[in-house]
Each structure stands twice: as C-alpha cells, then as structure tokens.
Design an enzyme around this catalytic site. Structure first.
Site, short mmCIF file in Angstrom:
data_model
loop_
_atom_site.label_atom_id
_atom_site.label_comp_id
_atom_site.label_asym_id
_atom_site.label_seq_id
_atom_site.Cartn_x
_atom_site.Cartn_y
_atom_site.Cartn_z
CE LYS A 35 -2.32 1.66 3.75
NZ LYS A 35 -2.28 3.13 3.79
CG ASP A 63 -4.82 4.43 1.73
OD1 ASP A 63 -5.99 4.75 1.43
OD2 ASP A 63 -4.42 4.32 2.90
CE LYS A 65 -7.26 6.36 4.56
NZ LYS A 65 -5.89 5.86 4.57
CG ASP A 68 -11.38 18.37 -4.23
OD1 ASP A 68 -12.27 19.24 -4.38
OD2 ASP A 68 -10.17 18.63 -4.15
CB THR A 119 -9.54 1.70 12.34
OG1 THR A 119 -8.35 1.95 11.62
CG2 THR A 119 -10.42 0.75 11.57
NE ARG A 216 0.99 2.58 13.28
CZ ARG A 216 0.11 3.46 13.72
NH1 ARG A 216 0.51 4.46 14.49
NH2 ARG A 216 -1.16 3.37 13.38
O1 C5P Z 1 -1.10 -1.14 11.03
P1 C5P Z 1 -1.04 0.35 11.14
O2 C5P Z 1 -1.89 0.92 12.23
O3 C5P Z 1 0.36 0.89 11.16
O4 C5P Z 1 -1.70 0.84 9.76
C1 C5P Z 1 -1.60 2.16 9.40
C2 C5P Z 1 -1.91 2.26 7.95
O5 C5P Z 1 -3.26 1.88 7.70
C3 C5P Z 1 -1.75 3.68 7.43
O6 C5P Z 1 -1.14 3.59 6.16
C4 C5P Z 1 -3.15 4.19 7.33
O7 C5P Z 1 -3.31 5.12 6.30
C5 C5P Z 1 -3.94 2.92 7.05
N1 C5P Z 1 -5.29 2.98 7.58
C6 C5P Z 1 -6.33 2.94 6.71
N2 C5P Z 1 -7.61 3.03 7.18
C7 C5P Z 1 -7.85 3.07 8.47
C8 C5P Z 1 -6.79 3.06 9.37
C9 C5P Z 1 -5.50 3.00 8.88
O8 C5P Z 1 -6.11 2.86 5.51
N3 C5P Z 1 -9.10 3.07 8.90
#
Ligand code: C5P
Length: 239
Positions: A35, A63, A65, A68, A119, A216
């Site tokens: 990603k 990604d 996101k 607009d 999240t 992470r």
């Molecule tokens: O596993 P970790 O918490 O490090 O994941 C972070 C990654 O997941 C980031 O790249 C963040 O943009 C993405 N993410 C996402 N959607 C979420 C939460 C995190 O795409 N709801």
C-alpha cells in the site's frame, strides 16, 4: 484459492523511495500487496508504482483517500487509472455523487474502495463532529450507512474495521470487497498506537475480511520479515 500471504497488504509508510524498495524486496515473499499512502506518494510521486513493481510486488494499493468535488475526483481518478494499480481509495464522508465520479473516472481499470470510518475514530470524535446521537453511540451504524452509499455508487468494496465485516458481507454480498486496517496481533508487546477499533489477523479473516492492511506491527517489529511470517501463520489457522 487464496493463500495466507494474499490476504496481507503491507502499508509502505516510509519516507524514502529507497526504504520502500528495501521493504518490498524483503517482504514480497510473504505479502500479497503493498500500500502506497500519502507520505510515500508525496515523496516519490507516481514513479513509485514502477519502483515497487520492479522490486517484486504482486499488487499495489494506492491509498490516496480522495475527497473533493466530484469533477476534481473524476479527473484525478482518470489519471490514476493509467498507473496500473489494483486498488485506490476515496472517502465516503462526502456524497454518493463523489464516489460515482470516482468510479466513472476509474474506467474499470482500477478498483475503487470507499473509506467508511477511519479506525482511529472514537465515539467522542463523532460526537464532537456534530453527528446524530444514534451514530455517536454506535459507530458501526455510520460505517454501514456509508457502506450502503459506496455500494450504491458502484464501488468495488469498502475499508472497514474487523468489527463490521460480518454485517457488511451479509448485507452487501460476499463479492463486495472488505479491506480491514487496525490489525494488531495478540503476541508480544501489543501497541494499539492511534488505532481504536482493532482486531487480530486471524479474527478479521474469520469474520470475512478479504484483505488486511498491516503497517506498524510489521514495520516496527524487531525483525519485520519474521513478523510477516508470523502473521501469515496466524491467518493460516483460520483458512
Ligand atoms: O497497522 P497500522 O496501524 O500501522 O496501519 C496504518 C496504515 O493503515 C496507514 O497507512 C493508514 O493510512 C492505514 N489505515 C487505513 N484506514 C484506516 C486506518 C488506517 O487505511 N481506517
């Protein structure tokens, strides 16, 4: 038939092209997709896609996101559709028109995924943003409302926490792709970091997630290669 590694999307949250390349070379045997988020895209630009492909990646998830006015999203998505990536994200916090514009701009060349509710969001954040009480007391309701909008707009799937996957699959069909971030293995030092609605890899797959976004827990592990293998083994227990 999907193997355990095919479920893992590693978040290349690094700040140089070199670091991204190194991570791809190291993790490609144990990870199905990589990603690229804003950090790396801003650093390296669209060329990062070719760098990752040459370094051995099977799939790429862009990604960005997007959020607009529909015309801007449509025009941006037309350019993204030429990049040869598998998935791209748009926020669902705007309107059905914006997601429809994204899908039209994608011209069937890249799958559009809606971001339902990030999240790290907690009920207090929803309340402070002025949402209705029913959403403040149950974030899942907001996730489902936005998922319905993304589906009606023609998106290929949704980004949601492991807590909503079961309901999403039963309500919107097994073909509607569910991608789950906020994954935290339950071994070793478990740090939730800024994530609130977390789940282990095996739990999320058991609930029906098609892909897990993991950053992470692999990137910051003492041995990232070993962490990826351990996550793969965890997924294997429920396949
Ligand atoms: O596993 P970790 O918490 O490090 O994941 C972070 C990654 O997941 C980031 O790249 C963040 O943009 C993405 N993410 C996402 N959607 C979420 C939460 C995190 O795409 N709801």
């Amino acid at each position: 038939m999907k193997n355990a590694k095919d479920y893992i999307i590693f978040a290349l949250d690094v700040d140089t092209t070199e670091a991204a390349k190194k991570n791809v070379e190291m993790l490609a045997p144990d990870v199905g997709m990589f990603k690229v988020g804003l950090e790396l895209f801003i650093r390296s630009g669209p060329d990062i896609v070719n760098v990752i492909k040459k370094a051995g990646a099977a799939g790429i998830f862009l990604d960005l996101k997007l959020h607009d006015i529909p015309e801007t999203v449509y025009r941006s998505m037309r350019i993204i559709s030429d990049l040869d990536v598998d998935f791209v994200t748009v926020h669902c916090a705007d309107s059905k028109e914006m997601i429809t514009a994204a899908v039209e701009g994608s011209r069937g060349k890249v799958k559009v995924l809606g971001v339902s509710v990030l999240t790290h969001i907690h009920e207090n954040n929803i309340r402070a943003a002025g949402f209705k009480d029913e959403f403040c007391s149950d974030i899942s309701k907001l996730v489902l409302e936005r998922t319905a909008m993304a589906k009606a707009a023609g998106s290929a799937g949704i980004i949601c926490s492991g807590h909503e996957v079961k309901t999403i699959k039963s309500r919107f069909g097994s073909e509607f792709i569910a991608v789950t971030p906020g994954i935290r293995p339950d071994w070793g030092q478990v740090a939730k970091d800024d994530q609130k609605r977390v789940m282990t890899p095996a739990q999320a797959i058991k609930n029906g997630s098609d892909y897990l976004v993991i950053g992470r827990p692999i990137r910051d592990a003492e041995d990232p290669g070993k962490a990826a293998i351990r996550i793969k083994e965890d997924i294997e227990t429920v396949l």
